[in-house]
Design a protein around this motif. Structure first.
Motif, short mmCIF file in Angstrom:
data_model
loop_
_atom_site.label_atom_id
_atom_site.label_comp_id
_atom_site.label_asym_id
_atom_site.label_seq_id
_atom_site.Cartn_x
_atom_site.Cartn_y
_atom_site.Cartn_z
N VAL A 1 27.77 102.49 37.83
CA VAL A 1 28.46 101.50 36.99
C VAL A 1 28.00 101.63 35.53
O VAL A 1 28.81 101.55 34.60
CB VAL A 1 28.20 100.07 37.51
CG1 VAL A 1 28.76 99.04 36.53
CG2 VAL A 1 28.83 99.89 38.88
N MET A 2 26.72 101.86 35.34
CA MET A 2 26.19 102.00 33.99
C MET A 2 26.85 103.19 33.28
O MET A 2 27.21 103.11 32.10
CB MET A 2 24.68 102.19 34.05
CG MET A 2 24.01 102.25 32.68
SD MET A 2 22.20 102.15 32.79
CE MET A 2 21.82 103.63 33.72
N ARG A 3 27.03 104.28 33.99
CA ARG A 3 27.64 105.48 33.39
C ARG A 3 29.14 105.31 33.18
O ARG A 3 29.67 105.61 32.12
CB ARG A 3 27.38 106.70 34.28
CG ARG A 3 25.93 107.18 34.26
CD ARG A 3 25.76 108.42 35.14
NE ARG A 3 24.40 108.91 35.08
CZ ARG A 3 23.93 109.71 34.14
NH1 ARG A 3 24.74 110.12 33.17
NH2 ARG A 3 22.69 110.13 34.15
N GLU A 4 29.82 104.84 34.21
CA GLU A 4 31.28 104.80 34.15
C GLU A 4 31.82 103.66 33.29
O GLU A 4 32.85 103.80 32.64
CB GLU A 4 31.84 104.68 35.58
CG GLU A 4 31.58 105.90 36.44
CD GLU A 4 32.13 105.75 37.85
OE1 GLU A 4 32.66 104.65 38.17
OE2 GLU A 4 32.03 106.72 38.64
N ARG A 5 31.10 102.54 33.28
CA ARG A 5 31.63 101.37 32.56
C ARG A 5 31.04 101.19 31.17
O ARG A 5 31.72 100.72 30.26
CB ARG A 5 31.38 100.11 33.39
CG ARG A 5 31.94 98.85 32.78
CD ARG A 5 31.99 97.72 33.78
NE ARG A 5 32.31 96.45 33.16
CZ ARG A 5 33.53 96.07 32.77
NH1 ARG A 5 34.56 96.89 32.93
NH2 ARG A 5 33.74 94.88 32.22
N TYR A 6 29.78 101.60 30.99
CA TYR A 6 29.11 101.27 29.74
C TYR A 6 28.58 102.47 28.95
O TYR A 6 28.21 102.31 27.78
CB TYR A 6 27.94 100.32 30.00
CG TYR A 6 28.35 99.06 30.73
CD1 TYR A 6 29.19 98.14 30.13
CD2 TYR A 6 27.90 98.80 32.03
CE1 TYR A 6 29.59 96.99 30.80
CE2 TYR A 6 28.28 97.65 32.71
CZ TYR A 6 29.13 96.75 32.09
OH TYR A 6 29.51 95.61 32.75
N ALA A 7 28.54 103.65 29.54
CA ALA A 7 27.81 104.76 28.91
C ALA A 7 28.47 105.29 27.64
O ALA A 7 27.77 105.66 26.71
CB ALA A 7 27.61 105.90 29.90
N HIS A 8 29.77 105.37 27.59
CA HIS A 8 30.42 106.09 26.50
C HIS A 8 30.99 105.19 25.43
O HIS A 8 31.68 105.67 24.52
CB HIS A 8 31.53 106.98 27.06
CG HIS A 8 31.01 107.97 28.07
ND1 HIS A 8 30.17 108.99 27.74
CD2 HIS A 8 31.21 108.06 29.40
CE1 HIS A 8 29.86 109.69 28.81
NE2 HIS A 8 30.47 109.14 29.84
#
Length: 279
Positions: free
Chosen positions: A265-272
């Motif tokens: 979730v951290m990568r897909e929702r907030y990382a970029h």
């Protein structure tokens, strides 16, 4: 003279702190400006704390102890001051939480207060407490000190998956908060599990709740309600909620699978967002 106001030391922990600061400063033959120079702060700040107009921080208290050679007097007192800044209805629970040896919690909407980053806590508390935000955040950070004890409480946390997806504050704040949760994966006394969406109906559809266990006192059940909280030591309530919590843990993802979901979730929702990436 700056900020002269008589205080009643018995009025509150904050008033007692202020009166003690003035008494020991004057015994050291320092004015507010001189003490402020030693503490790397302004004379105005010293005066505001002496007159109970501003809440001292733990860092200020530690520097004050060193400057006035008080043997840790203010570092011990500041904990009482900060706890007194919690809402009146919440203070009894916070006192019991600080004494608990085992804490288990299910959180339906937010990261549990003991695991919140300062920025996340500030975003949460700022919604309804903007005028007292600094004090409320400081009090919440003070609560977390129980996890740094030599013998901390065992803390078991079940987070609804919605907690991971609900953006509190900003994408950056959420990245940091989820990273904080990931950093706890190998903690010997903390277990974080996620209850995934696919579970559907479960044993805590009525909302968030906490169970506290103690070495000597009876177990306690606590559930937040709007504008207050409900605490009970009723044996039947504890029995039912303990079974419900065991079912929640069984339905939740394992510790390892929970960490994998948090990271995803951290990568897909907030990382970029905002040009940032998670390493």
């Amino acid at each position: 003279m700056v900020n002269i106001r008589n205080l009643d030391p018995s009025a509150s922990p904050l008033d007692y702190y202020g009166s003690e600061l003035r008494r020991l400063r004057e015994e050291a033959r320092l004015n507010q400006q001189q003490l402020g120079a030693v503490l790397f702060c302004t004379a105005s700040l010293v005066g505001q704390i002496e007159t109970a107009k501003k809440v001292p921080t733990r860092q200020f208290s530690e520097r004050l102890d060193a400057a006035l050679m008080t043997g840790g007097h203010f570092s011990r007192l500041v904990g009482l001051v900060l706890r007194s800044q919690l809402p009146t209805w919440f203070q009894p629970y916070a006192e019991m939480e600080a004494r608990a040896t085992y804490i288990s919690t299910y959180q339906a909407q937010l990261v549990y207060g003991l695991l919140q980053t300062e920025e996340y806590a500030r975003a949460v508390l700022g919604v309804e407490n903007p005028d007292w935000l600094d004090q409320m955040v400081a009090a919440r950070m003070e609560r977390q000190r129980i996890l740094g004890r030599e013998i901390p409480p065992v803390l078991c946390v079940v987070l609804d998956e919605a907690v991971l997806h609900r953006e509190i504050g900003s994408a950056e704040i959420m990245r940091n908060q989820l990273a904080e949760l990931l950093g706890l994966c190998d903690h010997p006394w903390i277990q974080v599990q996620v209850l995934p969406f696919e579970v559907g109906q479960h044993a805590a559809l009525m909302g968030s709740f906490n169970l506290l266990r103690f070495d000597e006192d009876p177990d306690l059940f606590y559930a937040p309600v709007y504008g207050g909280g409900h605490m009970s030591a009723d044996h039947q309530v504890i029995r039912e909620r303990a079974v419900g919590y065991a079912r929640l843990q069984a339905a939740a993802l394992s510790r390892e699978a929970s960490a994998a979901l948090i990271e995803r979730v951290m990568r897909e929702r907030y990382a970029h967002q905002s040009g940032s990436e998670v390493a």
